[in-house]
Design an enzyme around this catalytic site. Structure first.
Site, PDB file in Angstrom:
ATOM      1  N   TYR A 166       0.829  -1.209   0.000  1.00  0.00           N
ATOM      2  CA  TYR A 166       0.000   0.000   0.000  1.00  0.00           C
ATOM      3  C   TYR A 166       0.865   1.261   0.000  1.00  0.00           C
ATOM      4  O   TYR A 166       0.700   2.149  -0.841  1.00  0.00           O
ATOM      5  CB  TYR A 166      -0.934  -0.006   1.206  1.00  0.00           C
ATOM      6  N   LYS A 170       1.358   4.146  -3.006  1.00  0.00           N
ATOM      7  CA  LYS A 170       1.045   5.553  -2.773  1.00  0.00           C
ATOM      8  C   LYS A 170       2.257   6.443  -3.041  1.00  0.00           C
ATOM      9  O   LYS A 170       2.133   7.552  -3.577  1.00  0.00           O
ATOM     10  CB  LYS A 170       0.545   5.744  -1.336  1.00  0.00           C
TER      11      LYS A 170
END
Length: 378
Positions: A166, A170
């Site tokens: 994750y 990002k």
């Protein structure tokens, strides 16, 4: 009071056209609510996999049910609505064991949405003549590195150390959004890094913490229990997005900048869990402190058992390190540049936990009414 002053002293377009990706989701819904409340003359568009709920529909001029991985569909949607500004909040947030996965197939799935999807949305925005872009990143773009702690860091700390899927995705998207070439093409963009968000319609954080009760995993603390972490209430998260949008459509001083967004109330991680359990009627009889090294051995054995049995395990080495980590940041930049003041204009963390748990109880009641299991894992 501070919000009212900001609205009076800054000049915004009277009829701006704003597209919110992920507009039918947890954060996107509240962003749309606040955009409409502060700027009722603005035209709001929603792009999401699913249509918004009936209560939200009157606030939205048009909804595009589009997967941001579908580049052609994204370009068609943005060419149709021609937004002045895009708030890009659509994302894939892995949960449970997938949060700490090391499998390449999981990485490709997360990257396809969070990184490649962001490329699609931003390039479609440029092609449609859009001039402003607010990207919802995450504090995880920095802190998804489980080899170190983060004590009151600010935005000067470089990205690139995140190892979890994750945070890596990002960080990649951030770098693309802030590419100077986009600014040279006339796009004013900024990045927000919210802490984990809670709220009455949250479907991830509270349910995950509630699920530990049924698993019998509330009677211990990993480490000394003093590790601080940041959290964010949903209305404060949306407020930061609206302030960023207003800035880019007025003074544009936020263009090219990155901002951490939290409730500005770091709390001991294990105390927050206890507060949520208490709101849900659970009070552990004892909480034994387990050294991190011992917990890691236990987690390794759990992972081994999961591999042998073919079952997903709730506790692994990634979750152990995460639960013992220090993760809190400074919001001073957002306060100074965006006028972000959650403790003045928004909801404090204690009240946020109460409201979030009340909302979660309603979700459980609804599941029970419609034949669901009535549990966090149902």
């Amino acid at each position: 009071m501070a919000t009212a002053i900001l609205l009076k002293t800054k000049q915004y377009p009277e009829n701006a056209r704003v597209l919110v990706t992920g507009g039918a989701g947890f954060l996107g819904r509240e962003v749309i609510n606040q955009l409409h409340g502060r700027h009722p003359n603005w035209t709001i568009f929603c792009l999401d996999l699913y249509a918004p709920n009936h209560a939200q529909s009157p606030l939205i001029d048009q909804t595009y049910e589009v997967d941001i991985r579908d580049r052609n569909a994204v370009f068609i949607a943005l060419a149709s609505c021609k937004p002045d500004l895009v708030v890009h909040s659509a994302a894939l947030i892995p949960s449970g064991a997938a949060r700490y996965s090391t499998r390449d197939s999981d990485w490709q799935r997360v990257k396809a949405v969070n990184s490649n999807g962001t490329v699609n949305v931003l390039e479609a925005a440029l092609a449609a003549g859009c001039k402003a872009f607010v990207y919802t990143s995450s504090i995880a773009a920095v802190t998804d590195d489980l080899t170190r702690d983060y004590y009151y860091i600010d935005e000067t700390l470089p990205i690139g150390r995140a190892t979890l899927h994750y945070g890596r995705s990002k960080a990649l998207a951030e770098a693309f959004v802030l590419d100077p070439a986009h600014g040279a093409a006339g796009l004013k963009a900024c990045v927000l890094r919210p802490a984990p968000i809670i709220g009455p319609e949250d479907t991830q954080v509270i349910s995950l913490i509630h699920g530990l009760i049924a698993k019998g995993e509330t009677g211990f603390i990993i480490g000394d229990g003093n590790n601080l972490s940041d959290w964010l209430y949903i209305s404060n998260a949306a407020l930061a997005h609206v302030l960023a949008a207003e800035n880019l459509l007025s003074s544009s001083t936020a263009a090219g900048e990155v901002f951490f967004i939290t409730n500005q109330q770091p709390v001991c991680f294990w105390d927050l869990l206890a507060a949520i359990w208490a709101e849900l009627g659970h009070y552990p009889r004892r909480r034994t402190k387990i050294p991190v090294e011992m917990a890691l051995v236990w987690a390794w054995l759990m992972e081994l058992w999961g591999w042998i049995s073919g079952r997903e395990v709730g506790i692994g080495r990634g979750s152990v390190r995460d639960a013992a980590a220090v993760r809190y940041v400074s919001c001073e930049k957002a306060v100074k540049m965006l006028g972000y003041r959650p403790l003045i204009d928004g909801v404090g963390l204690r009240e946020g936990v109460r409201r979030s748990c009340d909302g979660y109880k309603k979700q459980l009641a609804a599941r029970s009414m419609f034949g669901g299991k009535g549990s966090a894992s149902g």
